[in-house]
Every structure is written in C-alpha cells, then in structure tokens.
Design an enzyme around this catalytic site. Sequence first.
Site, PDB file in Angstrom:
ATOM      1  N   SER A 283      74.738  80.532  19.984  1.00  0.00           N
ATOM      2  CA  SER A 283      74.566  79.174  20.483  1.00  0.00           C
ATOM      3  C   SER A 283      73.286  79.036  21.282  1.00  0.00           C
ATOM      4  CB  SER A 283      75.752  78.764  21.356  1.00  0.00           C
ATOM      5  OG  SER A 283      75.515  77.462  21.860  1.00  0.00           O
TER       6      SER A 283
ATOM      7  N   HIS B 171      83.736  76.707  21.257  1.00  0.00           N
ATOM      8  CA  HIS B 171      82.540  76.304  22.018  1.00  0.00           C
ATOM      9  C   HIS B 171      82.010  74.989  21.442  1.00  0.00           C
ATOM     10  CE1 HIS B 171      78.149  75.920  22.045  1.00  0.00           C
ATOM     11  NE2 HIS B 171      78.142  76.521  23.223  1.00  0.00           N
ATOM     12  N   ASN B 172      81.898  74.918  20.099  1.00  0.00           N
ATOM     13  CA  ASN B 172      81.362  73.715  19.465  1.00  0.00           C
ATOM     14  C   ASN B 172      82.288  72.518  19.655  1.00  0.00           C
ATOM     15  OD1 ASN B 172      79.401  75.503  18.612  1.00  0.00           O
ATOM     16  ND2 ASN B 172      79.301  74.662  16.555  1.00  0.00           N
TER      17      ASN B 172
ATOM     18  N   GLU C 158      81.700  71.322  23.033  1.00  0.00           N
ATOM     19  CA  GLU C 158      80.382  70.649  22.988  1.00  0.00           C
ATOM     20  C   GLU C 158      80.544  69.212  22.468  1.00  0.00           C
ATOM     21  OE1 GLU C 158      76.745  71.157  19.961  1.00  0.00           O
ATOM     22  OE2 GLU C 158      77.234  73.013  21.012  1.00  0.00           O
TER      23      GLU C 158
ATOM     24  N   LYS D   9      83.032  80.766  19.070  1.00  0.00           N
ATOM     25  CA  LYS D   9      81.914  79.841  18.820  1.00  0.00           C
ATOM     26  C   LYS D   9      82.433  78.502  18.305  1.00  0.00           C
ATOM     27  CE  LYS D   9      77.589  78.480  18.175  1.00  0.00           C
ATOM     28  NZ  LYS D   9      77.524  77.427  17.235  1.00  0.00           N
TER      29      LYS D   9
END
Length: 494
Positions: free
Chosen positions: A131, A188-189, A192, A185
């Site tokens: 990232s 995480h996205n 986000e 990840k």
Amino acid sequence: MSTNQCDIGLIGLAVMGENLVLNMESKGFSVAVFNRTTEVTERFAAARGKGKNILPARTMEEFVAALKRPRKAMIMVKAGTPVDAVIGQLAPLLEKGDVIIDGGNSLFTDTQRRCKDLEGKGIHFVGMGVSGGEEGALKGPSLMPGGPRESWEIIAPIFRKIAAQVDGEPCCRYMGSDGAGHYVKMVHNGIEYGDMQLICEAYAILKDVAGMEAKELADTFTEWNKGELDSYLIEITSQIFRKLDPDTGKPLVDVILDKAGQKGTGMWTLQSAIKQSVVISTINAAVEARVISSRKDERVAASKILPQPKPKKFGGDRAKLVAAVHDALYASKIVSYAQGMELLGAASSEYKWNLNFGDIATIWRGGCIIRAIFLNRIVEAYQRDPALHNLLLDSYFTGIVKKTQDNWRVAVATAVDFGVAVPAFSASLAYFDSYRQARLPSNLLQSQRDFFGAHTYERTDKPGVFHTEWIESDHNPVEKPAEPKEPSRRHTGE
C-alpha cells in the site's frame, strides 16, 4: 552486470512496478526487470533506470538467469488470470527453494490456492499486500506479507529495508500463513473506502449546508490535519481544494465529474464480511456510495423528476457546525476501523492465521493510504488488551465517542434536514446506536419469523426454545416449547 548477480527480480513495469524497482535499487539492491511487452522494459531501462543497478531482461529465461540463488522474483501485474499466467511461465524455470512474491491486489483465496500449488513443487510463495500508491512504492510502502514463515524470512531483509520507516521501525511485519497478507490488504482497502467516503460526506455538509468555498474548505482541512484527524487523506484533501483548473480558473475539484470508480477490493471486503457474519456497515455504505455515484445520467434525470427539500439558508453558528462535522468524521472513522478490525479477527480464527492487530496497526502508520496519527492509539489499545473484541470498548476510544457523540448526532441530523446524503456517517452512527443498546426491537422480528415460519424464539424470563400458534380461537396465542417436527406446510419464508 553478469548473470546470477541480481538480488531480486521484478515482473510488470507499470507505475507501481517501476517505482518499487527504483526503491529497491536506491536501497542498495541490484534488480532484474521483465515486462511482457519488451518495449516497456527497454524504455524503462533507457529512461528512469539509466545508469542504475538495474538489468533489463528480454525473455523470462534471461530474467531467471539473472537472479542470485535462492532466486527471488516479484510479480506486479493485474490481479486474477494475469498472475496465474506469469506464474505458469515463471515456475517451470525455477528450482526448489526459490521464492515468488505476488505484490498485486490478489484475492486472498487465489493466494491460498497458489501457495498450495507452488509448495507442492518446492517453490516458496509469498502473497504481499503493498500500500501507498506510486509515492509509497518509490519512497517506502506499507507491506503486508503472508505465506509460510520460512518463505518470508528468505526475502525479509530486502522488504524490511524498502518499507516506510516510522520511529525507526519498518512498516512491514509478517502477517500469517497463505492468504493472510492479501486479506489484511483487502481489509485495509475496505477501511480506505470508508475513510474516503466519510471525508466526502464532511465536504458535502460544509459545502452544501455551510456554503463553504474551496479556499475555506482547504483552510478547514489544513486545520483538522494539525489535530486528532492528522492523516494522509486529510492532508491531500486540503491540497486538492487549493488546486485551480488552468482551463477555467475554477477550483479543479469543482469541474471533476462526480462519478467514482472502484477496482473490486471493497466488494471483496463486503463479500468476506457477509461470509464471516461481521457488520461492516460503514465500508458497505462507502462501496454503495461509489456504485450510486457511477449512475450519473440516471441521477441527473431523477433530479428533474423527484421532489427536492425546500431550499433554505443555514442560519446556525458555522463554527459549531464545523466542529460537529469534525467530531462526526472522527467518531465515524473509529467505527469504520472497529468494524475492519473485527472482520480481521473473524477471518484470523476461520483461517487460523493468528493475526496480530497491534502489528497491523503499526505497519499502517506509514507508507499506506490510511496512515494516520490515530493508528498509534489503536496500537496502544491492543497493547492494553491483545484480545480486545471491539475497538469501541477500549477506554481511550470509549472516551472519544463519549466526547463526540452529541456533535455526531448534530452533523447527521443537519445533513438529513438539508437533504444532504451522508450514508457512511449515518451507517456508522446506526452501528454505534445498535451496539450500545442492551435491547433492540429484534424481539418483534423473532415474533414475525415464528408467526409466518415457525422459526421459534427464546424468552427473556426462562430458558428453552418456544413456538407459538399465533392464530388460535379468539386470537389467543398458545405458546409451547418447540419440538423437532416436520417443516410446516404453510409458507415458512426465509
């Protein structure tokens, strides 16, 4: 540079791949590069790679021959079949003990499958979340590696060195076996997505209710970035509002079409949450907001048909509204992270990854898109209680919500009053209100389910499972303990 000399190789020279190569080379590593289109490789070698310790390879065989043993080959191509295609070409040229690293946004179940396949051939496989966008790739990303621990240890010295550094520590820690890194990840996205939508909703209230122009918005976000909301996304938002369009002289943000795109990781997060029975309503609202934004023509047509709220001017205290929006953004952000962390916990149990939430929050503090000062507080929360079930229950975050909840309600109520859509603010507040209540109206829902489908219910005053014949003579319901029986012939629903 002669053969067998490169420390690592990278396949896929799009912007992220190129920047990672330059990052590795700048940290003292020699890098072999390969791209499916040879012109791309040659252009990179002649321009950004010129005079550097970078070896362009024209064929996959030449690429593999350039690597030191055990060979380390990183793949940076589009997720899905392109990754399988590259592995299909690469793996037969490798030997036992070599390592393949997939640094793209691959679906974690694909990573689990590839890990198993390659393990059978004696080849190490690491699925690594990367990232930070182009800048992070070049200057230091946040890295989330997953796979067998011994596979990670072979490549760790390189990746710890190229990762972002915060307080002298690399934003790169081993996540867990097989698909753990890509799962982290993915979440995480999802977070986000939530963060970005919450900021957009704060902007909508400040612009459409308080009537703020771009300059005031830039100043407000610059101010917010000095306090608890200090983060990469708030910082870039303040810069966005200052950018003027060279063609019109207007703020650039005002001439950009309100039609959002997405690449799928948000959707994957929702699908996984449904499978794990975890509520991630803030992220869900953010994904849905992108979907509805993409229907621009439909919305324009609807705006001419559907009734609008009566136009009115905001007559309240602007400074108080700005403070309310700030607090709504902060509280909603806490909810979004609480939901994301709970999803990570559910997946960790399901897939036996043994994820360390303190480690995850630590590596998100630098390099990545959601980096924020706030992540230090999350690290501390998991230090206080590594088994913390919900971030809202940590004393620090309970205190924040206590302090912000009145303003949070003011911001949402004001938006509703003025007809400004705030799906992620509303979803976050509804989640908080549901989670903090000892009793919800689901007793009625259970009654309905038992009425139309004999789905049974439990009682508050005695143990057991019960069923009621709701339509009896004189409409008197007759309750009896539920017994295993043939399914009812009437419509059972669900």
